[in-house]
Design an enzyme around this catalytic site. Structure first.
Site, short mmCIF file in Angstrom:
data_model
loop_
_atom_site.label_atom_id
_atom_site.label_comp_id
_atom_site.label_asym_id
_atom_site.label_seq_id
_atom_site.Cartn_x
_atom_site.Cartn_y
_atom_site.Cartn_z
N HIS A 187 4.65 -6.13 -8.12
CA HIS A 187 3.32 -6.27 -7.53
C HIS A 187 2.71 -7.59 -8.00
O HIS A 187 2.87 -7.99 -9.16
CB HIS A 187 2.40 -5.11 -7.96
CG HIS A 187 2.93 -3.80 -7.51
ND1 HIS A 187 2.85 -3.37 -6.21
CD2 HIS A 187 3.59 -2.83 -8.20
CE1 HIS A 187 3.42 -2.18 -6.11
NE2 HIS A 187 3.89 -1.84 -7.29
N ARG A 240 -6.86 -1.86 -11.23
CA ARG A 240 -7.66 -1.90 -10.00
C ARG A 240 -8.21 -0.50 -9.68
O ARG A 240 -8.43 0.29 -10.58
CB ARG A 240 -6.80 -2.48 -8.87
CG ARG A 240 -6.37 -3.94 -9.16
CD ARG A 240 -5.59 -4.53 -8.03
NE ARG A 240 -6.37 -4.61 -6.81
CZ ARG A 240 -5.84 -4.85 -5.60
NH1 ARG A 240 -4.53 -5.03 -5.48
NH2 ARG A 240 -6.61 -4.92 -4.54
N ARG A 270 -4.79 3.01 -6.77
CA ARG A 270 -3.65 2.09 -6.93
C ARG A 270 -2.90 2.35 -8.24
O ARG A 270 -1.86 1.76 -8.50
CB ARG A 270 -4.11 0.63 -6.91
CG ARG A 270 -4.62 0.18 -5.56
CD ARG A 270 -4.92 -1.30 -5.54
NE ARG A 270 -5.94 -1.59 -4.56
CZ ARG A 270 -5.70 -1.78 -3.26
NH1 ARG A 270 -4.49 -1.73 -2.78
NH2 ARG A 270 -6.70 -2.02 -2.44
N SER A 327 -0.66 -8.18 -7.98
CA SER A 327 -1.84 -7.84 -8.79
C SER A 327 -1.46 -6.78 -9.84
O SER A 327 -0.42 -6.13 -9.72
CB SER A 327 -2.95 -7.31 -7.88
OG SER A 327 -2.54 -6.10 -7.26
N ASP A 344 12.21 8.51 -1.72
CA ASP A 344 13.43 9.26 -1.44
C ASP A 344 14.57 8.33 -1.01
O ASP A 344 15.72 8.55 -1.38
CB ASP A 344 13.18 10.30 -0.33
CG ASP A 344 12.41 11.52 -0.85
OD1 ASP A 344 12.22 11.63 -2.08
OD2 ASP A 344 12.01 12.36 -0.02
N HIS A 350 1.60 3.61 -3.15
CA HIS A 350 0.73 4.68 -3.64
C HIS A 350 0.85 5.97 -2.82
O HIS A 350 0.26 6.98 -3.19
CB HIS A 350 -0.72 4.19 -3.63
CG HIS A 350 -0.84 2.77 -4.13
ND1 HIS A 350 -0.49 2.42 -5.43
CD2 HIS A 350 -1.22 1.61 -3.53
CE1 HIS A 350 -0.66 1.11 -5.57
NE2 HIS A 350 -1.10 0.60 -4.44
N ALA A 370 0.81 -1.22 0.00
CA ALA A 370 0.00 0.00 0.00
C ALA A 370 0.85 1.27 0.00
O ALA A 370 0.42 2.32 -0.51
CB ALA A 370 -0.94 -0.01 1.20
C1 DQA Z 1 0.20 -4.90 -4.05
C2 DQA Z 1 -0.83 -3.91 -4.61
C3 DQA Z 1 -1.10 -2.80 -3.62
O1 DQA Z 1 -2.03 -1.88 -4.16
C4 DQA Z 1 -1.67 -3.37 -2.34
O2 DQA Z 1 -1.87 -2.34 -1.39
C5 DQA Z 1 -0.86 -4.48 -1.79
C6 DQA Z 1 -0.25 -5.45 -2.71
C7 DQA Z 1 0.42 -6.11 -4.98
O3 DQA Z 1 1.43 -6.78 -4.80
O4 DQA Z 1 -0.42 -6.39 -5.85
O5 DQA Z 1 -0.81 -4.67 -0.59
O6 DQA Z 1 1.44 -4.24 -3.91
#
Ligand code: DQA
Length: 156
Positions: free
Chosen positions: A99, A106, A110, A101, A86, A79, A76
């Site tokens: 990631h 989404r 995100r 997903s 930095d 985002h 998370a």
């Molecule tokens: C994530 C995607 C993020 O938006 C989400 O908050 C996660 C997992 C992913 O691996 O798909 O916790 O980083």
């Protein structure tokens, strides 16, 4: 050479958490698979997971002088975190954003990543296989860097 894998909040709950999105695989199993690839390619590998932004920043800073590249899923914090961005800029190590997903498909919040443009590249949307692709990419990047250094040493 050494790769540091940094995992953000709630990724310790993989296998339990929203399995319709993230799948049934546990973080430990993903790490075991990455370890095999690292060993096959003669790389050292370290794994770190934290639910706290500051601890992730500390870990990135610790990579300086200790690791050659970073694979990072800030979860998370992807985002929101200017601090993680930095820190990545500060250490100037090659980094691959990963990631599970496809964050581009989404919720709107995100779709923004604070770190994409300070990473060599982003891999997203392939489930746990995203980490395998990130490993292959990082190994390729580090091998290219060491080849370049060897060439420079030969020329100089
Ligand atoms: C994530 C995607 C993020 O938006 C989400 O908050 C996660 C997992 C992913 O691996 O798909 O916790 O980083």
């Amino acid at each position: 050479m050494k790769i540091c894998v940094i995992q953000g909040p709630n990724l310790n709950m993989l296998g339990v958490r929203e399995t319709n999105i993230y799948g049934p695989m546990k973080l430990e199993d993903i790490h075991n698979q990455m370890k095999v690839v690292a060993e096959q390619n003669n790389f050292e590998i370290e794994f770190f997971q934290s639910n706290l932004e500051g601890e992730i920043v500390d870990k990135i800073q610790e990579c300086l002088g200790d690791s050659d590249g970073i694979i990072i899923n800030p979860a998370a914090y992807t985002h929101t975190s200017i601090a993680i961005r930095d820190a990545l800029r500060a250490v100037q190590l090659p980094a691959v954003e990963v990631h599970i997903s496809n964050i581009a498909s989404r919720e709107d919040f995100r779709k923004t990543s604070m770190i994409s443009d300070v990473c060599a590249g982003t891999i997203a949307g392939f489930g746990p296989f995203s980490y395998h692709l990130a490993m292959i990419s990082m190994i390729q990047i580090l091998n290219e860097i060491s080849q370049m250094k060897a060439q420079q040493a030969n020329n100089g």
